[in-house]
Design an enzyme around this catalytic site. Structure first.
Site, PDB file in Angstrom:
ATOM      1  N   HIS A 285     -35.059 -13.504  48.094  1.00 52.27           N
ATOM      2  CA  HIS A 285     -34.665 -14.870  47.740  1.00 52.27           C
ATOM      3  C   HIS A 285     -33.527 -15.399  48.594  1.00 52.27           C
ATOM      4  CE1 HIS A 285     -31.776 -12.332  45.758  1.00 52.27           C
ATOM      5  NE2 HIS A 285     -31.051 -13.362  45.386  1.00 52.27           N
ATOM      6  N   CYS A 286     -33.013 -14.613  49.542  1.00 56.81           N
ATOM      7  CA  CYS A 286     -31.830 -15.033  50.296  1.00 56.81           C
ATOM      8  C   CYS A 286     -32.077 -15.158  51.800  1.00 56.81           C
ATOM      9  CB  CYS A 286     -30.670 -14.057  50.059  1.00 56.81           C
ATOM     10  SG  CYS A 286     -29.933 -14.182  48.425  1.00 56.81           S
ATOM     11  N   ILE A 287     -32.361 -14.043  52.441  1.00 52.09           N
ATOM     12  CA  ILE A 287     -32.340 -14.014  53.906  1.00 52.09           C
ATOM     13  C   ILE A 287     -33.365 -14.950  54.548  1.00 52.09           C
ATOM     14  CG2 ILE A 287     -32.385 -12.532  55.945  1.00 52.09           C
ATOM     15  CD1 ILE A 287     -31.553 -10.225  54.233  1.00 52.09           C
ATOM     16  N   ILE A 289     -34.274 -17.755  53.526  1.00 53.11           N
ATOM     17  CA  ILE A 289     -34.037 -19.135  53.097  1.00 53.11           C
ATOM     18  C   ILE A 289     -32.656 -19.645  53.482  1.00 53.11           C
ATOM     19  CG2 ILE A 289     -33.788 -20.605  51.044  1.00 53.11           C
ATOM     20  CD1 ILE A 289     -35.946 -18.843  49.727  1.00 53.11           C
ATOM     21  N   ASP A 290     -31.637 -18.861  53.186  1.00 50.52           N
ATOM     22  CA  ASP A 290     -30.254 -19.341  53.278  1.00 50.52           C
ATOM     23  C   ASP A 290     -29.861 -19.909  54.638  1.00 50.52           C
ATOM     24  OD1 ASP A 290     -30.261 -18.437  50.744  1.00 50.52           O
ATOM     25  OD2 ASP A 290     -28.773 -16.851  51.025  1.00 50.52           O
TER      26      ASP A 290
END
Length: 454
Positions: A285-287, A289-290
């Protein structure tokens, strides 16, 4: 524990001292919006610390499941939820009219990307609009969802202040980025230092005091925007370094050099090197997208984030590289790739979890089947592929058995996720072709030459 900062405030309506006392005395009620991979561990941490926790979620079946004491996340035992519920410390609800009850509201909702790779703040905005009519004087609201610098001040505060209440006077607004790593046996919610930034000194002091009761250490910063930037920096750092080793993988493969062997040797240097490992694409959910949250925001300042965008391009191309290697391996075995049967090992985005958010496996299935092959999958943690926004057509596809007879029916096996409870020797011994994107077979002691790395 932190949470002993001196408070200087011009707040005249809300009693800051009373709220601080509630947090430090652990008598406050904590509301958590979004009961997923971030919200549930946070709720259990707060309940264990002695706070009363009310969890909010729009998913009514999930709410019922939680209130029955059942977990829907593999690495969180049902007993933890059941104990908190039975003790009267944790209850879940889909009734957002109850948002006026908590003394602090922590927002843990998704912040995905649109199809055009721009920030999708719809979950955050909808949550803020749900809170606004129930927002009362003396409440602390903290956004935990990863986002671009300025979101707390530019998006959430105007929605709340549209009620006539003022931030820093009537209510208090802060940002504290989640730092969850699902399935990590060494670090959990309470043992990972927590960055906090507030809209003013009072908000910072209150957020610092609250998290100081929950987390081993708080790290106060000068503003909510700074805290938002901290989270992006952490994950951009990882994305860029993963892109580097993904690029090196391609280069070294062309030279006949094993990138995993190179990294394992390089990491013996006790300074100046940190190991990152290549893979079939970014997941979680992070890398994935962020970094795009920052590149989007940077355009407002006429700044091109070329380094970050290049890393994104490299990582985005990895599934294509893997599929080309797979097709080449199948072709060399004497079978045309079009019409072939492929078994993919692993749908989760990382090993030993049941989390498939942004999993590269879904993109791999799409690319393989677009080239005329068929894909089945095996994943011990994900028996059925759930509905996803970008790959809705894969929903309902079920995991097959993993045994010698089944393996022999496929033209190739693609290892996309390296779960520890897979018998890789069984896989290699009974498969026509094995393509490994995670170096799982080498770690299992299987001799070089029997597996193709991608």
């Amino acid at each position: 524990m932190h949470g002993n900062r001196a408070v200087k405030t011009d707040a005249t309506v809300a009693d800051v001292a009373e709220l601080l006392a509630k947090f430090k005395g652990r008598s406050a009620t904590i509301g958590i919006v979004g009961l997923g991979y971030v919200g549930i561990p946070l709720a259990l941490t707060a309940a264990k610390a002695g706070f009363k926790v009310v969890g909010f979620d729009i998913d009514a079946p999930r709410v019922d499941q939680i209130n029955r004491g059942e977990s829907f996340i593999k690495h969180i035992p049902s007993a933890l939820i059941s104990d908190a519920v039975k003790a009267g410390k944790f209850t879940a609800t889909a009734d957002f009219a109850r948002l006026g009850e908590p003394d602090a509201i922590l927002i843990c909702v998704p912040t995905p990307l649109t199809k055009h790779r721009e920030p999708d703040l719809s979950y955050v905005e909808n949550t803020a609009r749900a809170i606004a009519p129930r927002l009362r004087k003396g409440q602390l609201v903290v956004l935990e969802s990863t986002t671009y610098p300025g979101t707390t001040d530019e998006v959430i505060r105007p929605i709340f202040e549209g009620t006539g209440l003022k931030s820093g006077q009537d209510f208090f607004l802060a940002f504290s980025p989640e730092r969850e790593d699902p399935g990590n046996p060494d670090f959990g919610t309470s043992t990972i230092p927590k960055v906090v930034g507030g809209d003013g000194e009072a908000a910072l002091a209150l957020a610092d005091a609250l998290y100081g009761q929950l987390i081993v250490k708080t790290v106060p910063v000068s503003s909510a925007a700074t805290a938002e930037a901290v989270k992006l920096t952490e994950n951009i750092f990882r994305a860029v370094n993963i892109a580097l080793v993904n690029e090196l993988k391609v280069v070294y493969a062309a030279m006949g050099i094993d990138v995993w062997e190179v990294i394992d040797a390089a990491k013996t240097k006790p300074f100046g090197f940190m190991p990152f490992y290549p893979g079939p694409g970014l997941g979680g959910h992070c890398i994935p997208i962020d970094p795009f949250y920052l590149t989007w925001k940077a355009r407002e300042y006429d700044i091109a984030t070329r380094f970050i965008e290049l890393a994104g391009q490299i990582n985005t191309r990895m599934p294509y590289y893997v599929v080309n290697k797979l097709a080449e391996a199948v072709d060399k075995s004497g079978k045309a790739f079009t019409g072939s049967k492929i078994l993919m090992l692993g749908i989760a985005y990382k090993k030993n979890v049941d989390d498939m958010r942004e999993s590269p496996s879904l993109k791999l299935i799409e690319l393989i089947e677009n080239r005329g092959a068929h894909v089945d999958y095996f994943d011990p943690y994900i028996p059925v592929i759930p509905m996803t926004r970008e790959h809705a057509d894969l929903a309902g596809r079920k995991s097959v058995a993993l045994d010698a007879k089944t393996l022999a029916t496929y033209d190739a096996v693609l290892i996309a996720t390296d779960h520890d409870n897979v018998d890789y020797k069984l896989v290699v011994d009974n498969s026509k072709v094995v393509v490994d994107t995670r170096n799982a077979c080498a770690r299992a002691g299987i001799p070089e030459g029997r597996v193709i790395k991608a």
